[in-house]
Enzyme design. Structure first.
Site, PDB file in Angstrom:
ATOM      1  N   ASP A  92     -12.919   1.082   6.043  1.00 38.75           N
ATOM      2  CA  ASP A  92     -12.362   2.209   5.323  1.00 38.75           C
ATOM      3  C   ASP A  92     -13.524   2.959   4.694  1.00 38.75           C
ATOM      4  O   ASP A  92     -14.572   2.392   4.403  1.00 38.75           O
ATOM      5  CB  ASP A  92     -11.364   1.756   4.255  1.00 38.75           C
ATOM      6  CG  ASP A  92     -10.721   2.938   3.575  1.00 38.75           C
ATOM      7  OD1 ASP A  92     -10.544   3.966   4.254  1.00 38.75           O
ATOM      8  OD2 ASP A  92     -10.413   2.875   2.373  1.00 38.75           O
ATOM      9  N   ASP A 271      -2.822  -2.313   7.673  1.00 39.15           N
ATOM     10  CA  ASP A 271      -3.649  -3.188   6.851  1.00 39.15           C
ATOM     11  C   ASP A 271      -3.036  -3.172   5.474  1.00 39.15           C
ATOM     12  O   ASP A 271      -2.361  -2.218   5.096  1.00 39.15           O
ATOM     13  CB  ASP A 271      -5.088  -2.668   6.751  1.00 39.15           C
ATOM     14  CG  ASP A 271      -5.184  -1.526   5.767  1.00 39.15           C
ATOM     15  OD1 ASP A 271      -4.795  -0.408   6.134  1.00 39.15           O
ATOM     16  OD2 ASP A 271      -5.597  -1.750   4.616  1.00 39.15           O
TER      17      ASP A 271
END
Length: 376
Positions: A92, A271
């Site tokens: 990320d 996620d």
RNA sequence: GGGGAGAUACCGAAGCGGUCAAACGGGGCAGACUGUAAAUCUGUUGGCUCAGCCUUCGGAGGUUCGAAUCCUCCUCUCCCCA
């Protein structure tokens, strides 16, 4: 990176697919355990691989940049070498920290200046800088730098934030184009749809993101406190616009039921910190429902944690023992609960995949989504 | 045998005449947690017919309009000296 559709569910938008990266294949739909600081909290990498059967894990650009820092990551040859995980990794971008650390950062069109949560030092993240950092971390899939807007978020702010996120995306794409992977394998850039809970902004964003022709596309800015109906509505809306032949990644989602419903809307990747964080705090997700293992009623229940559980820990340890460990704040309790929850999440998405392929996903999903929401 | 200190709710521990059903910890019970500043945070913890009432601060008496707080005796703990 490549994506092949294996099967489509006749009664929903669910699909089964296969992502191929230089670190191996990922069967979708997939859940990706979160390993913010380079570790899936509480688990040995060996167990993430062989017991949980995770196929890809996450790392976080902001956290890894601050610690251990780029020098170390570059020296060792990237995150795979550093933490011993040889399957795919996704990083990320720090976009979530733009949201979660909102009171320690200043956002402009140029980028974000963060004040480190560790020592207070100032750091500037621009789209170009974030791409460079993600190159150095060396994940197989790297996320574009975005702003994850909070909820609620007024329309004016959501619109201008979206404009910045799109502008940043252009710069991310350009920077990735102008730089090379550092460790000899490819990195795919995923752009992120934003737009808060506003239909027109979501449509505008999804169309813009789709036009980029990326290897995969993400949906961000959801599961930040909005009602589930809003989350599903936005996910549905966006999935209908994002290309069918590329994986769709719903960021930060979610509960087992959230995941099943979103698979039905056409999402391929998920996620969430929930299985690990909530596990550490005593919440277990099982095929029969949700258990708060700290509750008194489990104190003398010597049955396995989950009789149908996919993990070694489900067979070896009892509810009463795990309750004792969690209540006593024993480290092992957090480890067992995290491992159980992750194994359950991965089992759940594998089941979903099998039912998509066998053609009865929709009916299976309806039964399962209700079951996993039970409070035991 | 002599001298001193102390007994407070499940535990530890504040309080030392009214604003005390009693601070604060711990423990107990329950809740939250969604691209991890989280092995974290929140609520609750005498009883009831619950914006009020009842019973509680070792026991029994007493002083006072009013006592966990002052006095007397008793019981029990701990410390020091012989």
């Amino acid at each position: 990176m490549q994506f092949n559709l294996v099967s489509k569910d006749p009664k929903s938008a669910a699909r089964a697919g296969e992502i191929t990266t230089d670190h191996g294949k990922i069967n979708t739909p997939i859940f990706m355990p979160v390993g913010t600081a380079g570790s899936v909290k509480g688990l040995h990498i060996h167990d993430v691989k062989t017991d949980v059967n995770a196929e890809i894990i996450l790392g976080n650009t902001y956290h890894l940049y601050l610690r251990p820092g780029l020098d170390i990551l570059h020296q060792v040859g990237g995150l795979h070498k550093f933490n011993g995980w040889d399957r795919p990794i996704l990083t990320d971008s720090g976009g979530y920290q733009v949201y979660s650390l909102a009171d320690r950062r200043k956002l402009t069109r140029e980028g974000v200046v963060f004040q480190s949560h560790i020592d207070g030092s100032k750091h500037q993240f621009t789209p170009e800088r974030v791409m460079d950092i993600e190159r150095t971390i060396g994940a197989d899939i790297i996320m574009a730098f975005d702003e994850c807007t909070p909820y609620p978020c007024d329309y004016k702010y959501a619109a201008s934030s979206l404009d910045i996120t799109h502008h940043w995306l252009d710069r991310c794409v350009e920077q990735v184009k102008n730089t090379e992977p550092q460790y000899g394998y490819n990195q795919a850039l995923f752009p992120i749809v934003q737009g808060s809970t506003y239909r027109d902004l979501r449509v505008k964003s999804a169309e813009y993101i789709a036009s980029k022709g990326a290897d995969g596309n993400a949906i961000g800015g959801l599961s930040v406190g909005e009602p589930h109906e809003d989350m599903y509505e936005m996910t549905d809306l966006v999935c209908r616009i994002l290309p069918d032949d590329k994986p769709r990644y719903l960021m930060g989602v979610g509960t087992p039921a959230n995941i099943l419903e979103s698979i039905a809307l056409g999402v391929d990747m998920f996620d969430c910190v929930m299985p690990t964080r909530n596990g550490r705090n005593g919440q277990l997700f099982t095929s029969e429902g949700i258990i708060n293992i700290k509750n008194e009623k489990w104190k003398d229940d010597f049955s396995p944690i989950d009789p149908n559980g996919a993990s070694m820990v489900d067979q070896v340890y009892s509810k009463a023992y795990l309750r004792h460990l969690i209540v006593s704040k024993e480290i092992l309790g957090a480890m067992i609960a995290s491992q159980h929850n992750l194994a359950f999440y991965l089992w759940l998405v594998r089941q979903a995949r099998e039912h998509i392929i066998s053609g009865d996903f929709a009916s299976w999903k309806n039964v399962m989504a209700a079951k996993v929401n039970n409070r035991l």
